[in-house]
Design an enzyme around this catalytic site. Structure first.
Site, PDB file in Angstrom:
ATOM      1  N   CYS A 187       5.546   0.318   7.910  1.00 47.58           N
ATOM      2  CA  CYS A 187       5.249   1.415   6.994  1.00 47.58           C
ATOM      3  C   CYS A 187       6.480   1.708   6.155  1.00 47.58           C
ATOM      4  O   CYS A 187       7.602   1.752   6.685  1.00 47.58           O
ATOM      5  CB  CYS A 187       4.845   2.661   7.791  1.00 47.58           C
ATOM      6  SG  CYS A 187       4.462   4.105   6.782  1.00 47.58           S
ATOM      7  N   LEU A 188       6.291   1.916   4.865  1.00 47.05           N
ATOM      8  CA  LEU A 188       7.414   2.208   3.978  1.00 47.05           C
ATOM      9  C   LEU A 188       8.124   3.501   4.364  1.00 47.05           C
ATOM     10  O   LEU A 188       9.304   3.669   4.075  1.00 47.05           O
ATOM     11  CB  LEU A 188       6.928   2.284   2.529  1.00 47.05           C
ATOM     12  CG  LEU A 188       6.406   0.979   1.925  1.00 47.05           C
ATOM     13  CD1 LEU A 188       5.885   1.220   0.508  1.00 47.05           C
ATOM     14  CD2 LEU A 188       7.474  -0.101   1.923  1.00 47.05           C
ATOM     15  N   HIS A 195      -4.590   2.471   7.227  1.00 44.88           N
ATOM     16  CA  HIS A 195      -3.218   2.968   7.354  1.00 44.88           C
ATOM     17  C   HIS A 195      -2.960   4.059   6.311  1.00 44.88           C
ATOM     18  O   HIS A 195      -2.439   5.127   6.630  1.00 44.88           O
ATOM     19  CB  HIS A 195      -2.234   1.812   7.165  1.00 44.88           C
ATOM     20  CG  HIS A 195      -0.806   2.198   7.342  1.00 44.88           C
ATOM     21  ND1 HIS A 195      -0.040   1.768   8.408  1.00 44.88           N
ATOM     22  CD2 HIS A 195       0.024   2.978   6.582  1.00 44.88           C
ATOM     23  CE1 HIS A 195       1.181   2.267   8.287  1.00 44.88           C
ATOM     24  NE2 HIS A 195       1.245   3.003   7.183  1.00 44.88           N
ATOM     25  N   GLU A 196      -3.357   3.790   5.057  1.00 38.31           N
ATOM     26  CA  GLU A 196      -3.128   4.769   3.992  1.00 38.31           C
ATOM     27  C   GLU A 196      -4.027   5.992   4.169  1.00 38.31           C
ATOM     28  O   GLU A 196      -3.625   7.120   3.876  1.00 38.31           O
ATOM     29  CB  GLU A 196      -3.354   4.131   2.630  1.00 38.31           C
ATOM     30  CG  GLU A 196      -2.462   2.952   2.322  1.00 38.31           C
ATOM     31  CD  GLU A 196      -0.983   3.259   2.456  1.00 38.31           C
ATOM     32  OE1 GLU A 196      -0.207   2.319   2.680  1.00 38.31           O
ATOM     33  OE2 GLU A 196      -0.594   4.445   2.339  1.00 38.31           O
ATOM     34  N   GLY A 253       0.825  -1.190   0.000  1.00 35.45           N
ATOM     35  CA  GLY A 253       0.000   0.000   0.000  1.00 35.45           C
ATOM     36  C   GLY A 253       0.863   1.245   0.000  1.00 35.45           C
ATOM     37  O   GLY A 253       1.986   1.231   0.513  1.00 35.45           O
ATOM     38  N   GLN A 260       3.394   9.943   0.654  1.00 33.28           N
ATOM     39  CA  GLN A 260       4.582   9.131   0.897  1.00 33.28           C
ATOM     40  C   GLN A 260       5.585   9.191  -0.256  1.00 33.28           C
ATOM     41  O   GLN A 260       6.712   8.728  -0.106  1.00 33.28           O
ATOM     42  CB  GLN A 260       4.198   7.677   1.155  1.00 33.28           C
ATOM     43  CG  GLN A 260       3.567   7.426   2.513  1.00 33.28           C
ATOM     44  CD  GLN A 260       3.265   5.970   2.721  1.00 33.28           C
ATOM     45  OE1 GLN A 260       2.244   5.463   2.243  1.00 33.28           O
ATOM     46  NE2 GLN A 260       4.153   5.274   3.409  1.00 33.28           N
TER      47      GLN A 260
END
Length: 276
Positions: free
Chosen positions: A174-175, A216-217, A126, A131
């Site tokens: 998380c990225l 989350h997104e 995602g 981001q």
């Protein structure tokens, strides 16, 4: 991007997505490949949601999000250079206001393609536009995490209209927080109102893994970071890792970190979406 499937609730692939997930995921990390929480066996489902029927605006107000009219994105807000790069904490682009999208053109589709590309390359499932440094209300995800498999989901200007009272605990990553994973409590199901890649408005329900990835997104689109959903005890367990990211930012930019975990004041965020 070859093979992109713009998601629609009537897609036949939704009936097999979660069974595919159960075969593929082994690592307990949200937004990276992981074992999904229990689900109904369908991506879109009738769920045990809060039964109050609310408009998106009233529902957003109820769960603590701003309901002010969002500023509309301009063509300059979509300017980017490929390949996109992941923005890491504590970069303030993750906190900036994300503008509403009103133009559904080829440039938007190109951005979506590039977002999927960087998501797959970074082993994610995602990704939100902020981001990658673009502050607009756009998210993409594919719970399978493999190009050409599962569903590639694109949600534009999403809003939450309902959420389940039942909540689940799961280990998220998380990225934008490389190497950091910790427990987060979130509602098990949500009902969403959004627009697709062509600007058509639609609503649907998500449960299990897709619901968690969406939440989350969605938080990213509200400028909320996942450690704000954690208990103080959990935050303490990752404090050193967060401080390491702050130091990395300072060394890279030569500027002071715009925020520090040790001076963070506990603040209330969107009460309906987990405990802050």
């Amino acid at each position: 991007m070859a093979g992109v499937s713009w998601l629609h609730p009537s897609s036949s692939l939704t009936q097999t997505l979660l069974s595919t997930l159960c075969r593929r995921f082994t690592l307990p990390v949200v937004l990276r490949r992981f074992s999904p929480p229990p689900s109904t066996g369908r991506l879109f489902s009738s769920t045990n949601l809060d039964r109050h029927s609310l408009t998106p605006v009233k529902a957003m107000a109820k769960i603590g999000f701003s309901v002010k009219e969002d500023e509309v994105a301009s063509p300059t807000d979509f300017q980017f250079e490929a390949p996109l790069k992941i923005v890491e904490y504590p970069d303030q682009l993750l906190r900036a206001k994300n503008k509403r999208i009103s133009s559904f053109d080829d440039n938007l589709k190109k951005l979506v393609d590039e977002m999927f590309d960087v998501m797959y390359k970074t082993d994610g499932i995602g990704l939100s536009a902020p981001q990658v440094g673009i502050n607009v209300q756009l998210m993409v995800f594919n719970p399978v995490g493999e190009r050409g498999e599962g569903e590639e989901i694109v949600l534009i200007n999403p809003r939450v209209t309902k959420y389940s009272k039942k909540q689940t605990l799961f280990n998220e990553g998380c990225l934008s927080f490389p190497g950091i994973n910790a427990d987060v409590v979130r509602p098990e199901s949500v009902k969403i109102d959004a627009r697709d890649i062509n600007g058509a408005r639609f609503g649907f329900s998500l449960s299990g893994l897709p619901a968690r990835v969406f939440q989350h997104e969605f938080d990213h689109l509200q400028g909320i970071l996942f450690f704000e959903r954690m208990t103080e005890e959990v935050v303490e367990s990752i404090r050193a890792q967060l401080q390491a990211l702050e130091k990395k930012y300072e060394e890279k930019t030569g500027s002071q970190s715009p925020e520090r975990i040790e001076t963070r004041k506990r603040k209330k965020v969107a009460s309906g979406f987990g405990k802050s």
